[in-house]
Design a protein around this motif. Sequence first.
Motif, short mmCIF file in Angstrom:
data_model
loop_
_atom_site.label_atom_id
_atom_site.label_comp_id
_atom_site.label_asym_id
_atom_site.label_seq_id
_atom_site.Cartn_x
_atom_site.Cartn_y
_atom_site.Cartn_z
N SER A 34 0.87 -0.92 -0.18
CA SER A 34 -0.07 0.31 -0.24
C SER A 34 0.90 1.60 -0.22
O SER A 34 0.08 2.47 0.15
CB SER A 34 -0.94 -0.36 1.35
OG SER A 34 -2.06 -0.92 0.90
N GLY A 35 2.02 0.90 0.26
CA GLY A 35 3.09 2.32 -0.07
C GLY A 35 4.06 2.24 -0.07
O GLY A 35 5.22 3.37 -0.20
N LEU A 36 4.66 1.43 0.05
CA LEU A 36 6.40 1.16 0.24
C LEU A 36 6.68 0.54 -1.43
O LEU A 36 6.55 -0.67 -1.53
CB LEU A 36 6.42 -0.17 1.26
CG LEU A 36 6.08 -0.03 2.56
CD1 LEU A 36 6.98 -1.04 3.80
CD2 LEU A 36 6.89 1.37 3.21
N PHE A 37 7.64 1.20 -1.88
CA PHE A 37 7.79 1.11 -2.80
C PHE A 37 8.18 -0.42 -3.96
O PHE A 37 8.08 -0.24 -5.17
CB PHE A 37 9.30 1.99 -3.89
CG PHE A 37 10.23 1.89 -3.28
CD1 PHE A 37 11.29 1.20 -3.74
CD2 PHE A 37 11.39 2.83 -1.85
CE1 PHE A 37 12.46 1.21 -2.84
CE2 PHE A 37 11.97 2.84 -1.20
CZ PHE A 37 12.81 1.51 -2.23
N SER A 79 -0.69 2.97 3.69
CA SER A 79 -0.15 4.16 2.76
C SER A 79 0.08 5.50 2.96
O SER A 79 1.12 6.26 2.52
CB SER A 79 -1.48 5.02 1.76
OG SER A 79 -2.28 3.40 1.23
N GLY A 82 3.81 5.88 2.95
CA GLY A 82 4.02 6.57 1.66
C GLY A 82 3.86 7.79 1.52
O GLY A 82 5.60 7.71 1.12
N TYR A 83 3.32 8.03 1.73
CA TYR A 83 2.94 9.00 1.71
C TYR A 83 4.28 10.33 2.42
O TYR A 83 4.92 10.75 1.64
CB TYR A 83 1.66 9.56 2.47
CG TYR A 83 1.68 11.33 2.46
CD1 TYR A 83 1.20 12.45 1.57
CD2 TYR A 83 1.77 11.88 4.24
CE1 TYR A 83 1.07 13.69 1.80
CE2 TYR A 83 2.16 13.58 3.92
CZ TYR A 83 1.22 14.08 3.37
OH TYR A 83 1.35 14.91 3.46
N PHE A 85 6.96 9.11 2.97
CA PHE A 85 8.33 8.49 2.19
C PHE A 85 8.39 9.56 1.41
O PHE A 85 9.46 10.92 1.24
CB PHE A 85 8.51 7.11 2.12
CG PHE A 85 9.55 6.57 1.54
CD1 PHE A 85 10.70 6.72 2.16
CD2 PHE A 85 9.84 6.62 -0.45
CE1 PHE A 85 11.95 6.57 1.11
CE2 PHE A 85 10.73 6.29 -0.42
CZ PHE A 85 11.88 6.07 -0.21
N GLY A 86 6.70 9.48 0.71
CA GLY A 86 7.60 10.79 -0.49
C GLY A 86 7.76 12.14 -0.06
O GLY A 86 8.50 12.27 -0.40
N THR A 133 0.59 1.36 -5.11
CA THR A 133 2.08 1.52 -3.84
C THR A 133 2.61 2.78 -4.55
O THR A 133 2.59 2.79 -2.96
CB THR A 133 3.33 0.39 -4.58
OG1 THR A 133 1.92 -1.31 -4.78
CG2 THR A 133 4.16 0.42 -4.21
N PHE A 134 2.32 3.45 -5.75
CA PHE A 134 3.26 4.63 -5.85
C PHE A 134 2.20 6.12 -5.35
O PHE A 134 1.77 6.64 -5.47
CB PHE A 134 3.25 4.53 -7.10
CG PHE A 134 5.28 3.84 -6.52
CD1 PHE A 134 6.15 4.49 -6.82
CD2 PHE A 134 4.89 2.04 -7.48
CE1 PHE A 134 7.15 3.29 -7.23
CE2 PHE A 134 6.39 1.73 -7.61
CZ PHE A 134 7.09 2.46 -6.97
N ILE A 137 2.81 7.28 -2.34
CA ILE A 137 4.45 8.38 -2.53
C ILE A 137 4.37 9.11 -3.35
O ILE A 137 4.48 10.58 -3.20
CB ILE A 137 5.76 7.22 -2.89
CG1 ILE A 137 5.79 5.79 -2.30
CG2 ILE A 137 6.70 8.00 -3.84
CD1 ILE A 137 6.37 4.70 -2.59
#
Length: 214
Positions: A34-37, A79, A82-83, A85-86, A133-134, A137
Amino acid sequence: MQETLEFLLKFTNPEFVIQYGGLTLLLTIVFIESGLFFGFFLPGDSLLFTAGLLTSTGHLHTPIYFLLLYIMLACTVGSLVGYLFGFRMGTYLDHKKDTLFFKKKHINLTRGFYEKHDRMTFVVGRFLPIIRTFVPIIAGMIRMEWHRFMFLNVLGCVCWVSVMVLSGFFLGQIFPGIIHYLEYIVIALVVITIIPVIRTYLRERKRLKQLPEE
């Protein structure tokens, strides 16, 4: 190296995931994808559908309402990671070279999809491998407002998890024997979900080729 790749490939088989690691491994994979590349290759759609189907047939011993809640939480938190991280690594990712688990084309693919669909990307993109996934990010990379991201993030997770899990659950209740054709259903799901991704990728690649060189 080959043994490692073979082991990782087993995690693209949703039936193996659930039988090998049960609910814990299922939630871990949803969180990662859901969010780790590096989780872009994991079987999100087919995994949720299979979880619902196995729950309805008694192979997964978790009440359906708890299953939905747990997966939604794993999706939302994954997610969110991921956010963040981005948000922190956006500039670095734009200049990062390709590796085994990171491809710049995945960033470009998702960015092009987001530019076309805007907020609907958080719902529509959830049903598409790689893009889901992305998306968080990319949201972090463009510095999307926190409250806006969280609303769209939760909305997308609820829609995706509900549709995929309940589809498998109710189909299993109506046709209990369908469990014997699970492999064919998984293949069909993969084909159906990957077609829009391929079309988006080809369209984005064509657009990038038409841009003037700097």
